[in-house]
Each structure stands twice: as structure tokens, then as C-alpha cells.
Motif scaffolding. Structure first.
Motif, PDB file in Angstrom:
ATOM      1  N   SER A   1      53.627  40.725  33.267  1.00 16.38           N
ATOM      2  CA  SER A   1      53.696  39.692  34.296  1.00 16.38           C
ATOM      3  C   SER A   1      52.914  38.435  33.931  1.00 16.38           C
ATOM      4  N   SER A   2      51.945  38.546  33.017  1.00 18.35           N
ATOM      5  CA  SER A   2      51.159  37.397  32.541  1.00 18.35           C
ATOM      6  C   SER A   2      50.600  36.577  33.703  1.00 18.35           C
ATOM      7  N   ASN A   3      49.835  37.227  34.565  1.00 16.52           N
ATOM      8  CA  ASN A   3      49.213  36.503  35.676  1.00 16.52           C
ATOM      9  C   ASN A   3      48.293  35.416  35.142  1.00 16.52           C
ATOM     10  N   PHE A   4      48.386  34.235  35.722  1.00 14.92           N
ATOM     11  CA  PHE A   4      47.644  33.064  35.248  1.00 14.92           C
ATOM     12  C   PHE A   4      46.134  33.293  35.218  1.00 14.92           C
ATOM     13  N   TYR A   5      45.624  34.115  36.157  1.00 16.97           N
ATOM     14  CA  TYR A   5      44.180  34.285  36.300  1.00 16.97           C
ATOM     15  C   TYR A   5      43.612  35.439  35.480  1.00 16.97           C
ATOM     16  N   THR A   6      44.448  36.131  34.715  1.00 15.58           N
ATOM     17  CA  THR A   6      43.992  37.295  33.957  1.00 15.58           C
ATOM     18  C   THR A   6      42.977  36.901  32.890  1.00 15.58           C
ATOM     19  N   GLU A   7      41.869  37.656  32.842  1.00 12.60           N
ATOM     20  CA  GLU A   7      40.855  37.421  31.810  1.00 12.60           C
ATOM     21  C   GLU A   7      40.836  38.552  30.785  1.00 12.60           C
ATOM     22  N   THR A   8      40.788  39.792  31.242  1.00  7.54           N
ATOM     23  CA  THR A   8      40.792  40.932  30.313  1.00  7.54           C
ATOM     24  C   THR A   8      41.622  42.074  30.893  1.00  7.54           C
ATOM     25  N   MET A   9      42.101  42.933  29.995  1.00 13.44           N
ATOM     26  CA  MET A   9      42.787  44.173  30.364  1.00 13.44           C
ATOM     27  C   MET A   9      42.244  45.291  29.495  1.00 13.44           C
ATOM     28  N   GLU A  10      41.815  46.383  30.121  1.00 17.75           N
ATOM     29  CA  GLU A  10      41.230  47.496  29.375  1.00 17.75           C
ATOM     30  C   GLU A  10      41.848  48.810  29.841  1.00 17.75           C
ATOM     31  N   GLU A  11      42.272  49.618  28.868  1.00 17.47           N
ATOM     32  CA  GLU A  11      42.820  50.945  29.185  1.00 17.47           C
ATOM     33  C   GLU A  11      41.678  51.924  29.422  1.00 17.47           C
ATOM     34  N   HIS A  12      41.742  52.644  30.558  1.00 20.31           N
ATOM     35  CA  HIS A  12      40.759  53.682  30.881  1.00 20.31           C
ATOM     36  C   HIS A  12      41.510  54.947  31.280  1.00 20.31           C
ATOM     37  N   ALA A  13      40.761  56.025  31.393  1.00 16.65           N
ATOM     38  CA  ALA A  13      41.386  57.307  31.737  1.00 16.65           C
ATOM     39  C   ALA A  13      42.064  57.248  33.098  1.00 16.65           C
ATOM     40  N   ASP A  14      41.516  56.484  34.031  1.00 13.03           N
ATOM     41  CA  ASP A  14      42.082  56.420  35.379  1.00 13.03           C
ATOM     42  C   ASP A  14      43.128  55.316  35.538  1.00 13.03           C
ATOM     43  N   GLY A  15      43.396  54.579  34.465  1.00 10.62           N
ATOM     44  CA  GLY A  15      44.423  53.535  34.539  1.00 10.62           C
ATOM     45  C   GLY A  15      43.992  52.265  33.828  1.00 10.62           C
ATOM     46  N   LEU A  16      44.664  51.178  34.135  1.00 15.12           N
ATOM     47  CA  LEU A  16      44.409  49.889  33.506  1.00 15.12           C
ATOM     48  C   LEU A  16      43.433  49.083  34.364  1.00 15.12           C
ATOM     49  N   HIS A  17      42.305  48.697  33.792  1.00 16.18           N
ATOM     50  CA  HIS A  17      41.335  47.862  34.498  1.00 16.18           C
ATOM     51  C   HIS A  17      41.609  46.406  34.135  1.00 16.18           C
TER      52      HIS A  17
ATOM     53  N   ARG B   1      39.696  35.924  36.823  1.00  9.20           N
ATOM     54  CA  ARG B   1      38.703  34.904  37.143  1.00  9.20           C
ATOM     55  C   ARG B   1      39.392  33.856  38.006  1.00  9.20           C
ATOM     56  N   VAL B   2      38.921  33.686  39.249  1.00  5.52           N
ATOM     57  CA  VAL B   2      39.583  32.832  40.229  1.00  5.52           C
ATOM     58  C   VAL B   2      38.568  31.923  40.921  1.00  5.52           C
ATOM     59  N   ARG B   3      39.091  30.951  41.646  1.00  8.23           N
ATOM     60  CA  ARG B   3      38.231  30.124  42.498  1.00  8.23           C
ATOM     61  C   ARG B   3      37.922  30.858  43.791  1.00  8.23           C
ATOM     62  N   GLN B   4      38.984  31.486  44.357  1.00  8.47           N
ATOM     63  CA  GLN B   4      38.847  32.261  45.578  1.00  8.47           C
ATOM     64  C   GLN B   4      39.650  33.552  45.417  1.00  8.47           C
ATOM     65  N   PRO B   5      39.114  34.697  45.802  1.00  7.69           N
ATOM     66  CA  PRO B   5      39.849  35.957  45.655  1.00  7.69           C
ATOM     67  C   PRO B   5      41.219  35.931  46.334  1.00  7.69           C
ATOM     68  N   GLU B   6      41.335  35.143  47.421  1.00  7.71           N
ATOM     69  CA  GLU B   6      42.613  35.082  48.146  1.00  7.71           C
ATOM     70  C   GLU B   6      43.777  34.616  47.268  1.00  7.71           C
ATOM     71  N   GLU B   7      43.457  33.975  46.150  1.00  9.87           N
ATOM     72  CA  GLU B   7      44.512  33.544  45.239  1.00  9.87           C
ATOM     73  C   GLU B   7      45.269  34.728  44.653  1.00  9.87           C
ATOM     74  N   LEU B   8      44.655  35.918  44.715  1.00  9.23           N
ATOM     75  CA  LEU B   8      45.289  37.128  44.184  1.00  9.23           C
ATOM     76  C   LEU B   8      45.828  38.046  45.276  1.00  9.23           C
ATOM     77  N   LEU B   9      45.681  37.645  46.531  1.00  8.49           N
ATOM     78  CA  LEU B   9      46.018  38.544  47.640  1.00  8.49           C
ATOM     79  C   LEU B   9      47.472  39.007  47.578  1.00  8.49           C
TER      80      LEU B   9
ATOM     81  N   HIS C   1      37.855  44.487  51.382  1.00 11.69           N
ATOM     82  CA  HIS C   1      37.963  44.450  52.842  1.00 11.69           C
ATOM     83  C   HIS C   1      39.085  43.521  53.277  1.00 11.69           C
ATOM     84  N   ARG C   2      39.253  42.398  52.565  1.00 12.47           N
ATOM     85  CA  ARG C   2      40.322  41.442  52.918  1.00 12.47           C
ATOM     86  C   ARG C   2      41.692  42.059  52.722  1.00 12.47           C
ATOM     87  N   VAL C   3      41.867  42.800  51.636  1.00 11.80           N
ATOM     88  CA  VAL C   3      43.148  43.478  51.380  1.00 11.80           C
ATOM     89  C   VAL C   3      43.397  44.539  52.447  1.00 11.80           C
TER      90      VAL C   3
END
Length: 315
Positions: A254-270, A274-282, A302-304
């Protein structure tokens, strides 16, 4: 790059620019200044009319012109693919020019190079998806803005922000002195001086409406150079989201504009944003449904949750 190719490329640089410093040529061709000095001497001995001005650089004597050069197969393919890109992404005028340019390039190629280039080109293809239909409007805006930039005229448009401002409005009327156009992750973005905000701002063409060019003129600051412009980075809030493995590939693509890093972990993809306001990702987070969980910050979790509760009430 071997010496012969570098000598030809130096002449092309001198032909393209009035004066070029040895230091700049060395940086361009990733070699030493001493090597450039030797190259200039070799070109002069070969009959290329180069003038050297101490403290300024090198230039070609007025009237000197390099005869037409031939293209390798790779160079020809690069140019031809480039014309197809311009045809799809730029406005109708440049789209038409790209087609005629493609015809001229193909016409001057030797038959062997043209045939091989055609064979390689057939292994590449630009496909417009359904979402790219919106690009038709963007291309029309590109033409208006491009003319306004060249003629140094202001433009006005209604702009829709991704999230509402403090007064609750998502839309506002902007009058802008356009400085330049760039493509950022597949989206056209205008960079210009916004009279409403009294600063240089960035505007996605996909969020513009009712664009008109004005008769009002402006003068672009001589200190503003689009190639060197670095926008201030005010994305100071980090958001971390856990994405389930079964939709991890979808998120990666999807190449989200705000993506900084992606890391594979046992429980999934972390995924860290990096945003100005978290609501930009809501809306992005909600769109993944149960396949994503906000790990931090707690306030955004909590907002989600609040938004999900609102959705449940509607059902």
C-alpha cells in the motif's frame, strides 16, 4: 564509466551549461578533480574548443556544437519508456509532445538498435488502475498550474484537508503563488506560497477543487530552487501498529505516505509511522478492520476505540 564515455559526457555537460567548474564535473562523474583536468586537456588536444576561466570553470567556445550522438540499446529504451511515463502522467500538451518525441527517437535509431529496443520495451508496460481515473482531473490541473508557474501568475482553489482543522472545517479557499510541481509516491503535489498561511505550503492536486488561474502576478524568490528545496519536517509523532501476518503483504504494497519502518516479528508486522497528528492514520487503521492493532501511543488507541464504538452504534 570508462574514459571515452566520460570524455563524451563532459562535452555534453559543457554543451548543456554555459560554465561548469571542475569540482562539479568531478562530483557528477564520481572522480577526482585531477582526473577532470587531464580529461579537459585530452579534449583540447582532440580539437574540442574549451575555454578555461580561472576561478569560474570551463565552457565551450561559442559556435561549437557536438554532432549528433548515437544511443545504446539501454539508452534508447530508457528514453522511450520515459516518453510513455510523460504521456500518462503529464498534461495533454506534454502528452502529445511525448508521442512525437517517441516517433523522432525511433526514427533516428539504427535498425538493429530500434529492433532490440522495441523487443525490450515490450517486456515493460504501464497499466492504469481504476483509482488512476482520478488522475484525469489531476492532469488537467497540471496543465493550468504549469502555465501559471511559467507565467508567474497566482492560482486559487478550494482545498480539502485530510482531517478537519481546529474550527471544524476541512475545506478552505487558497490563493497560491505556484513555485513548482513534484510527484510524491505517485501523487502530484504543488509547492507554493500560500497567502492564507503566509508560508510555503504543499497541496495535493487530488484534494483541489474549482481551480482557476488569476491575472495577479508574483515573483518567485531567487533563493528558491526546486531541486534544492527541502520541506521542513514537522512530523514529530510516532505511531506503531501491529498488522496480522495474513494481511502484511497488503500493507507493504500500500506504500502509506507516513510509513517509517516495517519489521517482521513473531506476532506479525510492526509498522511505525511518523505523522503530525495520529488522526491522519485513523481511516487507514479502521480500513484494516481486525487485522491491525494500534500499539502506541495510548491516546490514539483510545481514539480508535471510540470510533469503533460509534460504528457499532450505527449497526
Amino acid at each position: 564509466m570508462n574514459k571515452t564515455d566520460r570524455l563524451l559526457a563532459i562535452v555534453l555537460e559543457l554543451q548543456r551549461y554555459k560554465v561548469v567548474r571542475a569540482e562539479d564535473l568531478a562530483a557528477t562523474f564520481e572522480t577526482s578533480v585531477r582526473t577532470i583536468y587531464r580529461d579537459i586537456q585530452a579534449l583540447s588536444e582532440a580539437g574540442v574548443s574549451i575555454i578555461g576561466a580561472p576561478g569560474q570553470g570551463y565552457s565551450l567556445m561559442e559556435g561549437y556544437f557536438l554532432p549528433p550522438v548515437s544511443f545504446t540499446v539501454e539508452e534508447a529504451v530508457t528514453l522511450l519508456i520515459g516518453t510513455e511515463f510523460v504521456e500518462q502522467w503529464f498534461d495533454t500538451r506534454y502528452g502529445g509532445k511525448s508521442r512525437t518525441s517517441r516517433g523522432k527517437i525511433e526514427a533516428i535509431l539504427p535498425e538493429t538498435v530500434r529492433s532490440e529496443a522495441s523487443r525490450i520495451r515490450k517486456s515493460f508496460r504501464f497499466i492504469a488502475s481504476a483509482k488512476d481515473a482520478a488522475r484525469i482531473q489531476e492532469r488537467a490541473y497540471v496543465e493550468v498550474i504549469r502555465r501559471a508557474i511559467l507565467e508567474e501568475r497566482k492560482i486559487r482553489f478550494r482545498y480539502s484537508k485530510s482531517i478537519a482543522e481546529t474550527n471544524g472545517n476541512r475545506q478552505s479557499i487558497r490563493t497560491v503563488a505556484p513555485y513548482g510541481l513534484v510527484i510524491v509516491q505517485g501523487a502530484w503535489v504543488l509547492i507554493g506560497w500560500c497567502e492564507l498561511r503566509q508560508s510555503i505550503r504543499h497541496f495535493r492536486l487530488s484534494r483541489m477543487m474549482e481551480l482557476i488561474d488569476l491575472e495577479d502576478r508574483f515573483e518567485k524568490p531567487k533563493t528558491f530552487l526546486l531541486d534544492e528545496y527541502q520541506p521542513p519536517d514537522d512530523r514529530n509523532v510516532r505511531v506503531k501498529v501491529l498488522v496480522q501476518s495474513d494481511i502484511a503483504d497488503k500493507v507493504k504494497e500500500s506504500s502509506n505516505f507516513y510509513t517509517e519502518t516495517m519489521e517482521e516479528h513473531a506476532d506479525g508486522l510492526h509498522v511505525t509511522f511518523r505523522v503530525r497528528q495520529p488522526e491522519e492514520l485513523l481511516h487507514w487503521v479502521l480500513g484494516l478492520g481486525g487485522g491491525a492493532v494500534v500499539l502506541e501511543p495510548e491516546s490514539f488507541r483510545h481514539r480508535v476505540k471510540m470510533e469503533l464504538e460509534k460504528m457499532l452504534k450505527r449497526y
